[in-house]
Design an enzyme around this catalytic site. Structure first.
Site, PDB file in Angstrom:
ATOM      1  N   LYS A   1     -14.353  10.408  -3.271  1.00 38.89           N
ATOM      2  CA  LYS A   1     -14.307   9.254  -2.347  1.00 38.89           C
ATOM      3  C   LYS A   1     -13.212   9.453  -1.297  1.00 38.89           C
ATOM      4  O   LYS A   1     -12.134   8.868  -1.384  1.00 38.89           O
ATOM      5  CB  LYS A   1     -14.104   7.953  -3.132  1.00 38.89           C
ATOM      6  CG  LYS A   1     -14.475   6.703  -2.336  1.00 38.89           C
ATOM      7  CD  LYS A   1     -14.641   5.511  -3.251  1.00 38.89           C
ATOM      8  CE  LYS A   1     -14.791   4.198  -2.510  1.00 38.89           C
ATOM      9  NZ  LYS A   1     -15.985   4.078  -1.689  1.00 38.89           N
TER      10      LYS A   1
ATOM     11  N   ARG B   1     -12.309   6.586 -11.288  1.00 36.25           N
ATOM     12  CA  ARG B   1     -12.862   7.412 -10.211  1.00 36.25           C
ATOM     13  C   ARG B   1     -11.749   7.899  -9.277  1.00 36.25           C
ATOM     14  O   ARG B   1     -11.778   9.040  -8.795  1.00 36.25           O
ATOM     15  CB  ARG B   1     -13.918   6.640  -9.417  1.00 36.25           C
ATOM     16  CG  ARG B   1     -14.603   7.519  -8.364  1.00 36.25           C
ATOM     17  CD  ARG B   1     -15.749   6.829  -7.673  1.00 36.25           C
ATOM     18  NE  ARG B   1     -15.316   5.624  -6.985  1.00 36.25           N
ATOM     19  CZ  ARG B   1     -16.146   4.713  -6.502  1.00 36.25           C
ATOM     20  NH1 ARG B   1     -17.453   4.862  -6.625  1.00 36.25           N
ATOM     21  NH2 ARG B   1     -15.683   3.645  -5.889  1.00 36.25           N
TER      22      ARG B   1
HETATM   23  N1  PDD Z   1     -18.231   2.082  -0.395  1.00 39.61           N
HETATM   24  N2  PDD Z   1     -21.889   5.377  -1.692  1.00 39.61           N
HETATM   25  C1  PDD Z   1     -21.004   5.415  -0.681  1.00 39.61           C
HETATM   26  C2  PDD Z   1     -21.142   6.474   0.350  1.00 39.61           C
HETATM   27  C3  PDD Z   1     -19.959   4.464  -0.616  1.00 39.61           C
HETATM   28  O1  PDD Z   1     -19.075   4.509   0.376  1.00 39.61           O
HETATM   29  C4  PDD Z   1     -19.878   3.457  -1.612  1.00 39.61           C
HETATM   30  C5  PDD Z   1     -18.775   2.423  -1.629  1.00 39.61           C
HETATM   31  C6  PDD Z   1     -20.837   3.452  -2.641  1.00 39.61           C
HETATM   32  C7  PDD Z   1     -20.824   2.442  -3.756  1.00 39.61           C
HETATM   33  O2  PDD Z   1     -19.773   2.686  -4.660  1.00 39.61           O
HETATM   34  P1  PDD Z   1     -19.085   1.498  -5.473  1.00 39.61           P
HETATM   35  O3  PDD Z   1     -20.179   0.802  -6.189  1.00 39.61           O
HETATM   36  O4  PDD Z   1     -18.157   2.166  -6.376  1.00 39.61           O
HETATM   37  O5  PDD Z   1     -18.426   0.583  -4.462  1.00 39.61           O
HETATM   38  C8  PDD Z   1     -21.816   4.437  -2.651  1.00 39.61           C
HETATM   39  C9  PDD Z   1     -17.111   1.178  -0.330  1.00 39.61           C
HETATM   40  C10 PDD Z   1     -17.442  -0.200  -0.828  1.00 39.61           C
HETATM   41  C11 PDD Z   1     -16.539   1.178   1.066  1.00 39.61           C
HETATM   42  O6  PDD Z   1     -16.460   2.268   1.623  1.00 39.61           O
HETATM   43  O7  PDD Z   1     -16.146   0.132   1.582  1.00 39.61           O
END
Ligand code: PDD
Length: 286
Positions: free
Chosen positions: A150, A51
Site C-alpha cells: 500500500k 497490513r
Molecule cells: N484505499 N484497492 C486499492 C487500490 C485501494 O486503494 C484500497 C483502499 C482498497 C481497499 O482496501 P481496504 O479495504 O483495506 O480499504 C483496494 C483507501 C481507502 C484509500 O486509498 O483511501
C-alpha cells in the site's frame, strides 16, 4: 483546525512540517493506511496494522520508533478532534538524510517519517451513494507490479478518478490482460446467481482489509464465494456488482461503461453485505 501527529508531536495542522528532502515527497517512498471510525471507534484496526507491517517489510522500510504506540496515537487523534464518524490517515515514509539520492539512506541513522491525521465524515455509514449505486468506467491498469504493497504512489489511481469524472462516472475499474484488477481505491466484485466473484489475492491487487472481512461474513451467511479474476464482459453481464474499501465499506456498482448491471439499481447481495459489514464492524470496533 485539526490536531495532527508528526514524528512524536501532536500539533495544530498548520504547524506540522516534513522536510523537503523527505523520500515520501521526492520518491513516493512511503506506505499508508486508512482506517475508518464509526461512533468514535476504529474499524478493522488490527487488520490495517498487520497490513502496514507487511508493507514496511516488503519495502525494507524500518518501523518508526512509535510503531507500538499506533493504537494510542489513533485513539488520541480521534479524541482530540472529536471524530464521531470519519477516517484516520496514517503515512510512513523512509524519511530523509538531508539530500536527494536514489540509494536508500542508512536505516541505522535515518528515522522514518510518521504522520497521522483525521478526516471527519459525519454519517459515513449512511452514505446516500449506497442507495443509488456507483457508475464506473473501465481503464487500462497502468500501475506498477506490486499493488499488494500500500504505497503512496497514487498518481495513476488519481488520474483514473479524473477520467471517471470526465466521463460522468464515479470511479474506474482497471483492466489488465482483459481482466478486472480493482477499482482506483477499492476492491471489485460481481455477483452471478448465488455466487460472489472477486479477484484472487496476488501482487496485482491490494489485499483489502474490508475485502477480507466481507468474504468472511459472506461465508458465514452461507453465500458462495469464488476468488478468481473476471472479465469486463462478465462484469457487464453480471446480476450485481460492488466495491469494498475502508472508506466506502460495501458500495453497489450499477453501471459499467454505460451498461446497466442487473436491474441498474443496488442489488440484494451488495445491500445485505453492506448491512452485515457495518453492523458487525461496529460491534468489533475498538
Ligand atoms: N484505499 N484497492 C486499492 C487500490 C485501494 O486503494 C484500497 C483502499 C482498497 C481497499 O482496501 P481496504 O479495504 O483495506 O480499504 C483496494 C483507501 C481507502 C484509500 O486509498 O483511501
Amino acid at each position: 483546525m485539526r490536531t495532527v501527529y508528526v514524528n512524536g508531536d501532536y500539533l495544530p495542522e498548520n504547524e506540522a512540517t516534513v522536510s523537503i528532502f523527505d523520500r515520501g515527497f521526492l520518491m513516493a517512498d512511503g506506505v499508508y493506511e486508512v482506517t475508518s471510525v464509526l461512533g468514535g471507534k476504529l474499524i478493522d484496526f488490527a487488520g490495517h496494522m498487520a497490513r502496514l507491517e507487511r508493507s514496511l517489510a516488503e519495502l525494507d522500510m524500518p518501523k518508526p520508533a512509535a510503531f507500538d504506540e499506533l493504537p494510542e496515537i489513533h485513539r488520541e487523534l480521534v479524541r482530540a478532534n472529536g471524530v464521531g464518524d470519519g477516517l484516520v490517515y496514517l503515512q510512513i515514509t523512509r524519511g530523509s538524510d538531508g539530500d536527494r539520492d536514489f540509494v536508500f539512506p542508512d536505516a541505522e541513522t535515518t528515522e522514518p517519517t510518521l504522520v497521522l491525521f483525521t478526516q471527519s465524515k459525519p454519517g459515513l455509514a449512511d452514505n446516500p451513494a449506497a442507495r443509488t449505486g456507483l457508475k464506473v468506467i473501465s481503464i487500462d491498469d497502468l500501475r506498477w507490479g506490486r499493488r499488494d504493497i500500500k504505497t503512496v504512489q497514487l498518481l495513476y489511481p488519481s488520474m483514473g478518478k479524473m477520467m471517471a469524472k470526465a466521463a460522468g462516472a464515479d470511479d474506474a475499474w482497471m483492466i489488465e490482460d482483459g481482466l478486472v484488477t480493482e477499482g482506483t481505491s477499492n476492491n471489485a466484485y460481481i455477483v452471478k446467481g448465488n455466487t460472489i466473484i472477486t479477484r484472487h489475492l496476488g501482487t496485482e491487487i491490494l489485499h483489502g482489509i474490508t475485502r477480507a472481512a466481507v468474504l468472511r461474513f459472506a461465508a458465514e451467511a452461507q453465500m458462495q464465494v469464488e476468488e478468481r479474476a473476471f472479465t469486463l464482459e462478465e462484469a457487464k453481464a453480471a446480476d450485481e456488482a460492488f466495491v469494498t474499501s475502508a472508506s466506502a465499506f460495501v458500495m453497489p456498482v450499477v453501471e459499467i461503461d454505460g451498461t446497466a448491471v442487473g436491474a441498474g439499481t443496488p442489488g440484494p447481495v451488495a445491500t445485505r453485505l453492506r448491512d452485515i459489514y457495518i453492523e458487525e464492524s461496529r460491534r468489533a470496533a475498538v
